[in-house]
Design a protein around this motif. Sequence first.
Motif, PDB file in Angstrom:
ATOM      1  N   ARG A  61       2.944   0.563   2.408  1.00 35.36           N
ATOM      2  CA  ARG A  61       4.080  -0.278   2.785  1.00 35.36           C
ATOM      3  C   ARG A  61       4.709   0.181   4.101  1.00 35.36           C
ATOM      4  NH1 ARG A  61       6.978  -0.872  -3.205  1.00 35.36           N
ATOM      5  NH2 ARG A  61       5.656  -2.598  -3.959  1.00 35.36           N
ATOM      6  N   ARG A  62       4.511   1.461   4.445  1.00 34.77           N
ATOM      7  CA  ARG A  62       5.099   1.997   5.675  1.00 34.77           C
ATOM      8  C   ARG A  62       4.230   1.736   6.904  1.00 34.77           C
ATOM      9  NH1 ARG A  62       6.023   6.623   2.288  1.00 34.77           N
ATOM     10  NH2 ARG A  62       4.192   7.625   3.241  1.00 34.77           N
ATOM     11  N   THR A  63       2.990   1.344   6.692  1.00 40.43           N
ATOM     12  CA  THR A  63       2.078   1.229   7.819  1.00 40.43           C
ATOM     13  C   THR A  63       1.602  -0.206   7.977  1.00 40.43           C
ATOM     14  OG1 THR A  63       0.092   2.189   8.821  1.00 40.43           O
ATOM     15  CG2 THR A  63      -0.015   1.714   6.464  1.00 40.43           C
ATOM     16  N   THR A  64       0.732  -0.414   8.946  1.00 40.83           N
ATOM     17  CA  THR A  64       0.118  -1.729   9.155  1.00 40.83           C
ATOM     18  C   THR A  64      -1.392  -1.596   8.973  1.00 40.83           C
ATOM     19  OG1 THR A  64      -0.146  -1.352  11.540  1.00 40.83           O
ATOM     20  CG2 THR A  64       1.891  -2.443  10.800  1.00 40.83           C
ATOM     21  N   ILE A  65      -2.013  -2.709   8.573  1.00 41.31           N
ATOM     22  CA  ILE A  65      -3.464  -2.775   8.424  1.00 41.31           C
ATOM     23  C   ILE A  65      -3.964  -3.897   9.317  1.00 41.31           C
ATOM     24  CG2 ILE A  65      -5.378  -3.123   6.810  1.00 41.31           C
ATOM     25  CD1 ILE A  65      -3.505  -2.181   4.582  1.00 41.31           C
ATOM     26  N   LYS A  66      -4.802  -3.541  10.281  1.00 37.01           N
ATOM     27  CA  LYS A  66      -5.253  -4.506  11.284  1.00 37.01           C
ATOM     28  C   LYS A  66      -4.052  -5.133  12.007  1.00 37.01           C
ATOM     29  CE  LYS A  66      -9.813  -4.821  11.340  1.00 37.01           C
ATOM     30  NZ  LYS A  66     -10.615  -4.725  12.567  1.00 37.01           N
ATOM     31  N   GLY A  67      -3.036  -4.289  12.228  1.00 38.09           N
ATOM     32  CA  GLY A  67      -1.864  -4.742  12.954  1.00 38.09           C
ATOM     33  C   GLY A  67      -0.909  -5.587  12.153  1.00 38.09           C
ATOM     34  N   ARG A  68      -1.105  -5.693  10.856  1.00 39.74           N
ATOM     35  CA  ARG A  68      -0.254  -6.566  10.040  1.00 39.74           C
ATOM     36  C   ARG A  68       0.399  -5.783   8.914  1.00 39.74           C
ATOM     37  NH1 ARG A  68      -3.471 -12.037   8.683  1.00 39.74           N
ATOM     38  NH2 ARG A  68      -1.480 -12.393   7.626  1.00 39.74           N
ATOM     39  N   LYS A  69       1.679  -6.091   8.670  1.00 40.97           N
ATOM     40  CA  LYS A  69       2.370  -5.574   7.486  1.00 40.97           C
ATOM     41  C   LYS A  69       1.891  -6.361   6.277  1.00 40.97           C
ATOM     42  CE  LYS A  69       5.551  -2.368   8.443  1.00 40.97           C
ATOM     43  NZ  LYS A  69       5.692  -1.106   7.671  1.00 40.97           N
ATOM     44  N   ALA A  70       1.658  -5.685   5.185  1.00 39.78           N
ATOM     45  CA  ALA A  70       1.098  -6.361   4.013  1.00 39.78           C
ATOM     46  C   ALA A  70       1.931  -6.078   2.778  1.00 39.78           C
ATOM     47  CB  ALA A  70      -0.331  -5.898   3.783  1.00 39.78           C
ATOM     48  N   ALA A  76      -6.715   3.532   6.155  1.00 38.46           N
ATOM     49  CA  ALA A  76      -5.262   3.466   6.025  1.00 38.46           C
ATOM     50  C   ALA A  76      -4.777   4.367   4.888  1.00 38.46           C
ATOM     51  CB  ALA A  76      -4.821   2.022   5.783  1.00 38.46           C
TER      52      ALA A  76
END
Length: 555
Positions: A535-544, A496
């Motif tokens: 903050r703009r992307t997702t990690i494992k499909g989740r916003k964090a 990511a």
Amino acid sequence: MMRVDLSDAGGFAGLELRPELAGALSGLGYEEPTPIQLAAIPPLVAGRDLLGQAATGTGKTAAFALPVLQRMAADRRDAAPCALVLTPTRELAEQVSQAFHRYGRELGVRVLPVYGGQPMGRQLAALRRGVDVVVATPGRALDHIGRGTLRLDDLDTVVLDEADEMLDMGFAEDIEAILEQTPADRQTVLFSATMPARLGRIARRHLRDPVRIEIGPAVTERGGPLVRQSAYIVDRAHKATVLGRVLDVEAPAAAIVFCRTRQEVDELTETLTGRGYRAEALHGGMDQDHRSRVMGRLRSAAVELVVATDVAARGLDIEQLTHVVNYNVPAAPEAYVHRIGRVGRAGREGVAITLAEPREHRMLKAIERLTKQRITVDRVPTVAELRTRRLDLTRAALREMLLTDDVERFRPVVETLSDEFDIVDVALAAVKLAHEATSGTGDEADDETIPAVADAPPARADKVAKRRAARPGATTRIYVGVGRGAGVRPQDLVGAIAGESRLTGRDVGAIELADRFSLVEVPESAADDVIAALRRTTIKGRKATVRRERYPAKR
């Protein structure tokens, strides 16, 4: 120091031990005495004091236990003990007590381990009934002496086992106080892996004309060391990754990883667990029951790695232990000797691995001078070598299954699929499933390139300039609000960051995974960009939630 000629030793029969002891040794499968036993038993049976320097695992417990039992009066029923053995830890006290029981069973020897953390009432009751041998930690022995429940008037022998460890743990004054309470004509035996000056002073004060013996580390019949010693020169930022890679290549059945501090133990245990290893922490901040449970799980193969501090792991004898890993080079060469003494015991070969930062190279040389053995500096395994090793392990597991397991019940699955697919493709798919199951993270794990570092310190003339050039810039840690519970792996975070920011995978430092969050080390200069990108992307499909770590660890 005494030199021992092993060419005409005559086995245990040549030591002329009483029949009960000879029978016990035969029943235990002992065939030939070790060098320390050959050297120590005759003078100890003759009543001489002894000063022995012997590495852990050379057989010194039998070297002092058998003479104590040999000299013990037949059908002895005195209440006070005739022998006192002092050890640094509870674990070692238990091991020595068990050895006395095994050797002296036919003699009816009464042995009592005495240490803190055990109910005092049980110890008091045993002492009232009468004992022959007390094996104690110094603090608890002194406690009983002060209470008047441990009488030393009838002592024939006092043994200080792993004496240097007892001094390191602060027991010097206790040992002196105990020895002052013992008869002047007692036999005194002192065994130690190293011989620091302060231990020499105690020996000169309390031993009378001792026999001196020095036995080096155990060796194989071919003359080589039973412990294979190697080191990897690694920058601090890549240590956890290199450790994982080395563990994958070595595939230890059971290993202890030594760290300097409790905090480092806890952090590394969490990191290893997050990478799929069965690891548990062991340090002085845990109570004795918890520590005993951890060691029990290692012995039963419920865990494969114990990450520990030196204090917590002193005196341990784990038969299944195959590897010792120094996550840092020990500050004192003597500590290295004790650590690697956990493996290579009783004829079993072992492996000792050290992860050294470039600045610690000279410390490795000091260890080599002390042990008189070479530590091979190896190259960090490459990604290709790691993948090959994982495939080898998968191949071996499948071969063992084909040879030993009943796989016939799976034939209908294969036959059904073979109607639709080529049988080789079916086998390939099955092997892939098995490989991913045994390799944990699969071939994508730990695929970052680890930059090579110098395996020796630079020349004095340009040392400062090269250090400045090699030193990484300031780093900081980023808090990411997803962790193991969301299925996040280190490579997910690296991917990511590399995919969404200007950093590459090589720029990302240590990663620590917890159940609900992760901590990622990145260059300070790029921290804000990384936070904005994540903050703009997702990690494992989740916003964090992503931010700087609020409570940075102390460096």
